[in-house]
Structures are given as C-alpha cells and as structure tokens.
Design a protein around this motif. Structure first.
Motif, PDB file in Angstrom:
ATOM      1  N   GLY A  63       0.800  -1.224   0.000  1.00  0.00           N
ATOM      2  CA  GLY A  63       0.000   0.000   0.000  1.00  0.00           C
ATOM      3  C   GLY A  63       0.829   1.269   0.000  1.00  0.00           C
ATOM      4  O   GLY A  63       0.282   2.377  -0.047  1.00  0.00           O
ATOM      5  N   SER A  64       2.151   1.136   0.033  1.00  0.00           N
ATOM      6  CA  SER A  64       3.031   2.311   0.051  1.00  0.00           C
ATOM      7  C   SER A  64       2.909   3.101  -1.246  1.00  0.00           C
ATOM      8  O   SER A  64       2.757   2.511  -2.328  1.00  0.00           O
ATOM      9  CB  SER A  64       4.485   1.872   0.244  1.00  0.00           C
ATOM     10  OG  SER A  64       5.377   2.932  -0.041  1.00  0.00           O
ATOM     11  N   PRO A  65       3.009   4.420  -1.171  1.00  0.00           N
ATOM     12  CA  PRO A  65       2.970   5.222  -2.403  1.00  0.00           C
ATOM     13  C   PRO A  65       4.186   5.000  -3.289  1.00  0.00           C
ATOM     14  O   PRO A  65       4.200   5.466  -4.435  1.00  0.00           O
ATOM     15  CB  PRO A  65       2.916   6.661  -1.882  1.00  0.00           C
ATOM     16  CG  PRO A  65       3.477   6.605  -0.498  1.00  0.00           C
ATOM     17  CD  PRO A  65       3.081   5.264   0.032  1.00  0.00           C
ATOM     18  N   ASP A  82      10.162  10.808  -7.756  1.00  0.00           N
ATOM     19  CA  ASP A  82      11.544  11.299  -7.762  1.00  0.00           C
ATOM     20  C   ASP A  82      12.425  10.500  -6.798  1.00  0.00           C
ATOM     21  O   ASP A  82      13.590  10.203  -7.098  1.00  0.00           O
ATOM     22  CB  ASP A  82      11.572  12.788  -7.394  1.00  0.00           C
ATOM     23  CG  ASP A  82      10.887  13.660  -8.446  1.00  0.00           C
ATOM     24  OD1 ASP A  82      10.670  13.161  -9.569  1.00  0.00           O
ATOM     25  OD2 ASP A  82      10.561  14.819  -8.136  1.00  0.00           O
ATOM     26  N   ARG A  83      11.888  10.135  -5.630  1.00  0.00           N
ATOM     27  CA  ARG A  83      12.653   9.319  -4.685  1.00  0.00           C
ATOM     28  C   ARG A  83      12.944   7.939  -5.275  1.00  0.00           C
ATOM     29  O   ARG A  83      14.042   7.394  -5.112  1.00  0.00           O
ATOM     30  CB  ARG A  83      11.907   9.164  -3.363  1.00  0.00           C
ATOM     31  CG  ARG A  83      11.928  10.392  -2.476  1.00  0.00           C
ATOM     32  CD  ARG A  83      11.318  10.092  -1.112  1.00  0.00           C
ATOM     33  NE  ARG A  83      12.123   9.118  -0.365  1.00  0.00           N
ATOM     34  CZ  ARG A  83      11.747   8.579   0.796  1.00  0.00           C
ATOM     35  NH1 ARG A  83      10.570   8.919   1.327  1.00  0.00           N
ATOM     36  NH2 ARG A  83      12.519   7.715   1.424  1.00  0.00           N
ATOM     37  N   ILE A 134      16.687   4.058  -7.984  1.00  0.00           N
ATOM     38  CA  ILE A 134      17.070   3.256  -9.154  1.00  0.00           C
ATOM     39  C   ILE A 134      18.436   3.690  -9.668  1.00  0.00           C
ATOM     40  O   ILE A 134      19.284   2.856 -10.018  1.00  0.00           O
ATOM     41  CB  ILE A 134      15.994   3.382 -10.254  1.00  0.00           C
ATOM     42  CG1 ILE A 134      14.681   2.725  -9.795  1.00  0.00           C
ATOM     43  CG2 ILE A 134      16.480   2.749 -11.557  1.00  0.00           C
ATOM     44  CD1 ILE A 134      13.488   3.023 -10.689  1.00  0.00           C
ATOM     45  N   ALA A 135      18.676   4.994  -9.706  1.00  0.00           N
ATOM     46  CA  ALA A 135      19.972   5.500 -10.167  1.00  0.00           C
ATOM     47  C   ALA A 135      21.104   4.993  -9.280  1.00  0.00           C
ATOM     48  O   ALA A 135      22.153   4.529  -9.769  1.00  0.00           O
ATOM     49  CB  ALA A 135      19.958   7.024 -10.190  1.00  0.00           C
ATOM     50  N   THR A 136      20.913   5.052  -7.976  1.00  0.00           N
ATOM     51  CA  THR A 136      21.932   4.571  -7.040  1.00  0.00           C
ATOM     52  C   THR A 136      22.151   3.072  -7.184  1.00  0.00           C
ATOM     53  O   THR A 136      23.292   2.583  -7.174  1.00  0.00           O
ATOM     54  CB  THR A 136      21.514   4.904  -5.593  1.00  0.00           C
ATOM     55  OG1 THR A 136      21.376   6.315  -5.460  1.00  0.00           O
ATOM     56  CG2 THR A 136      22.531   4.395  -4.600  1.00  0.00           C
TER      57      THR A 136
END
Length: 470
Positions: free
Chosen positions: A75-77, A453-454, A459-461
């Motif tokens: 259920g997390s955004p 954005d988070r 994903i980038a990291t």
C-alpha cells in the motif's frame, strides 16, 4: 470440559484496530520490502498448538508481532511492483465492516444488503467503462477467476450454437472449440483455459507486434484457416508495456467469423475513464466485445481480493454459473443472487468495498486517479531515460514503464534487486522479448511526484552499485 474463548469480541477488535492504525501510519516511512523471509516468519509463528483457549487479545498481539517483518508494504505510495494498488480509505473501512458483518453474499435472501451493494456497484462499473447496460456482472477473487467466469459463458454460447449443452454433457464428444489469443497474453488466460477443460496445447497463438499487440492480419489468417465454435481473447493493457490490442479490428473479425470476443482488461479497461482522448482511444470499440474481465484490487485501489467479470450475453452467463438446490431460497424477480454469476457458492461480501470505493471517488475522482498515475508513469520514463545507461523500452501509453540498464541482463536484474532490498521503493523484474528488464507500474492513489523522484533516485543509485559489483 475446557472453557471456550471469551465472548467479548470488542477487546480483540479494538487491539487489532490499534495494530492496523500503527501499520497504516508507518506505511510511507517503513521499508517497503519485507525485512525477514519465509523461514524466519514461519519459525516465529510455529509454536506448539495450545492445549486450550488463548485470550483473543494475546493472539492478535502475537500474530502482529510474529508477522511484522514479513509484510510487504504494497500500500506504500512507492510500491511500483507487479500491478498492485493501495487501499482507498472508504474501501478499507467498508472491508473492515464486511468482515465484522460476516455476510455470506451468495444469495439476496441470505443477505439483501450484500447482494444489493454488489448489484449497484456492478451497474456503476458498466457505466464507467461504457459497456452495455444489459450486461451481467459477477464479482470474483480477481481477473483469473473473472476469466474463468466469462470464458465459461463463452463456452456455453459457442457450443450451444452447434447444438451442444456443455453444462449437461461436458466437453467429451463436443465440437472442438478453437481459442485464439495473442503471443503476449497474460498467464492467467492459459490458467483459465486449463480450468475450463480447453487445455493450452490447443490454443492458437496469434502473432503480436513489438509492443505486444495482437496483429489483426495474423488473427484474420488464423480464423480463416478453420471452422466451428471459436473464442478470441484480446488484451487491454499488456502487463509489461501497457499496450492495447486493436479492439475495433479484433471485434469486427470476431463478428465476421462468429467468434466470441473476450477482453482481458485487468487494469487497462480503466483507460475508459481518462480525461485524455488519446488514452480513451485505446479502448475505442471495446464495447463491441462479448465479455470483459478486470480487477478491483489494481487501479480501483481496493484491498485484496476483487475481480470483476462482465458478460453482454447474460443468459449465457447465468447458464454457465447458475447453481440450484432445493434448500436454497433464491431471489425473486429483479433480485440479484451473486451465486448465479460467479463460480463460488459461499462467498465473502466483496461488493461492499467496491461500492464504497466507487462512491467515494465518483467519476471525477476516478478520472483524476487514472490520469495522475499515467502522469507519474510519464515522469518516471522521462527521468529514467535521462540516466546514463538506462533505456525505456516501451512507449508509455498508460501506467507501465519497462526499463533496461546497460543493455545487460545481469546488471538490470541486480539493479532491480538492489532497489527492492534498499527499501525506499519496490519494482518488479521481468523478461521482455528475451531480455531481462525492470518493470515500474504506477497505480496507487497516494503516489506523488516526490515519490516518483525518490524512486528514480533509488534506481539511479542501485544501477551505479550494480555496475560496480559487476
């Protein structure tokens, strides 16, 4: 004789509500992936069976403590795995009431409330999706059983046209039914065909294009190559790319060859409520099909489980599903008996949560939910495409984003795993056209641009770390 459990159910329910509140309050900050695996959780739960009754509050506390580390924050955004929505507040509340009310929702005579809520919710679904007003609706566990329901109606009708009563005589000796589906179909289609006795070996697989859309020219050639009862299964929303089969052409071919057309629209059917003409065009002509399957626990953001089967030929639907017994009091004229429209006899009252979700959103709220998620998916695609070595593999028509890192299977898979274990976001792995890929699916009502954005940053990291380890 040992004493039974305490009769006061209020204390246990109150304690459970406290645990629920704590879980929901921490959902946006807790790690999304479980921090403990199956073995540890099973060991925590695997105590000797008590010799006698245990206080319900103690049981609730033990269950909450023993499972906490093994729960996935679906259920997390920032949960973007599989195609799983969250839970709308009204739907959550209605589901909790449904459990407490404990209605057997199979019969209007047994629970007028459950049957009526399901009937109204079904009519709202038809209206929102632009499907025939006379179509019948059955609420199932998910699209898997919605397929079984709708395709059982299809089986009834296409065989009845050849003088065969499949409900009475089975499939042994029946005219063979040809079933056609695209090469990029969902696995639940194959499972439904097995359950209905068609088998998967007899399935005629129709070529698909590079995005997974069934090719009408290939379908025409396949249909022309034989005769007899036929069912065509189209797809609204390919699970990886979100692509839609060309519905007007497929439905026209179905009518031309006397085939029943069923649509797998587990999440994609809801493009019908979009404010975007381009997205609505994806489902243009879908009302010309014969049956449809979709989910409530995806884009509608209901708790698990809820699927919806819709069938234009209500007589075929009832004939395939109807159950009768002398001791059963069936509804009168105009009353909706859910067991007439689903494979289940006794069943939980899923209609309360579906009713609550649709009433709380309204048409405008559902439109906003769908379009907002699609906007987030486009934001994902633009941001990920801007990262070094990251390629977006699909045209983002809806809410699915397909990604590959460094055009390398191992690095893409490792990136996906690192995102999940990092706990900030959750994405899924998949294989697309023979290559490992990461799949991002956006369908949670709480997701914001900041959440996107988070997740992109995570994903980038992860990609950088995966490269270094490789």
């Amino acid at each position: 004789m040992a004493a039974g459990p305490p009769r006061d159910t209020g204390a246990a329910a109150t304690r459970a509500f406290e645990h629920i509140t704590d879980y929901l309050t921490g959902l946006s900050t807790r790690p999304i992936a479980p921090t403990a695996g199956y073995g540890k959780i099973r060991a925590q739960l695997d105590v000797p069976l008590p010799a006698g009754p245990t206080d319900p509050v103690e049981v609730v506390d033990a269950l909450a403590a023993g499972t906490a580390d093994g729960l996935t924050g679906t259920g997390s955004p920032r949960f973007f795995g599989y195609v799983i929505g969250g839970i709308l507040p009204a739907a959550l509340a209605a589901d909790l009431m449904a459990v407490a009310w404990d209605q057997n929702a199979g019969l209007a005579s047994l629970s007028p409330a459950a049957a009526a809520a399901e009937s109204v919710a079904g009519s709202w679904v038809r209206e929102l999706l632009g499907l025939p007003a006379g179509a019948s609706v059955g609420i199932t566990t998910g699209t898997q059983m919605a397929h079984v329901t709708a395709l059982a109606a299809a089986r009834h009708r296409v065989l009845a046209r050849y003088g065969w009563d499949v409900e009475a005589d089975g499939l042994h000796g029946a005219p063979p039914v040809r079933v056609f589906a695209g090469a990029a179909r969902h696995t639940t289609v194959d499972a439904a065909l097995r359950l209905l006795g068609f088998g998967t070996r007899r399935l005629v697989v129709v070529d698909a294009d590079e995005a997974g859309r069934m090719r009408p020219d290939a379908l025409r050639a396949a249909l022309t190559g034989g005769h007899g009862p036929a069912i065509v299964i189209a797809q609204a929303g390919e699970i990886n790319t979100g692509a839609f089969d060309p519905m007007p052409q497929i439905c026209a071919l179905g009518r031309e060859h006397g085939a029943w057309v069923h649509v797998d629209g587990a999440f994609g059917l809801w493009a019908a409520v979009s404010a975007s003409p381009r997205r609505r065009a994806l489902v243009a002509g879908i009302d010309q099909a014969d049956s449809w399957a979709t989910d409530g626990h995806k884009w509608l953001n209901l708790a698990y489980d809820c699927g919806i089967a819709i069938v234009a030929d209500s007589d075929a639907h009832r004939a395939a599903m109807s159950t009768r017994a002398d001791y059963v009091v069936h509804g009168g004229e105009g009353e909706h008996d859910p067991l007439e429209w689903t494979p289940e006899f006794s069943r939980r009252a899923r209609g309360f949560a579906l009713y609550a979700a649709l009433r709380s959103l309204g048409r405008a709220g559902l439109t906003d939910l769908v379009d907002r998620c699609c906007g987030h998916a486009r934001r994902f695609a633009a941001a990920l495409a801007g990262l070094d070595g990251v390629a977006v593999l699909n045209e983002v028509e809806l809410n699915q984003v397909l990604v590959r890192v460094d055009d390398d299977d191992a690095i893409t898979g490792a990136t996906t795993d690192l995102v999940v274990t990092g706990g900030v976001a959750f994405v899924s792995g998949t294989v697309w056209r023979g290559a490992v890929a990461m799949r991002v699916s956006v369908c949670n009502w709480m997701t914001t641009e900041a959440d996107v954005d988070r997740a992109v940053a995570a994903i980038a990291t992860a990609a950088i770390t995966a490269r270094a380890r490789a």
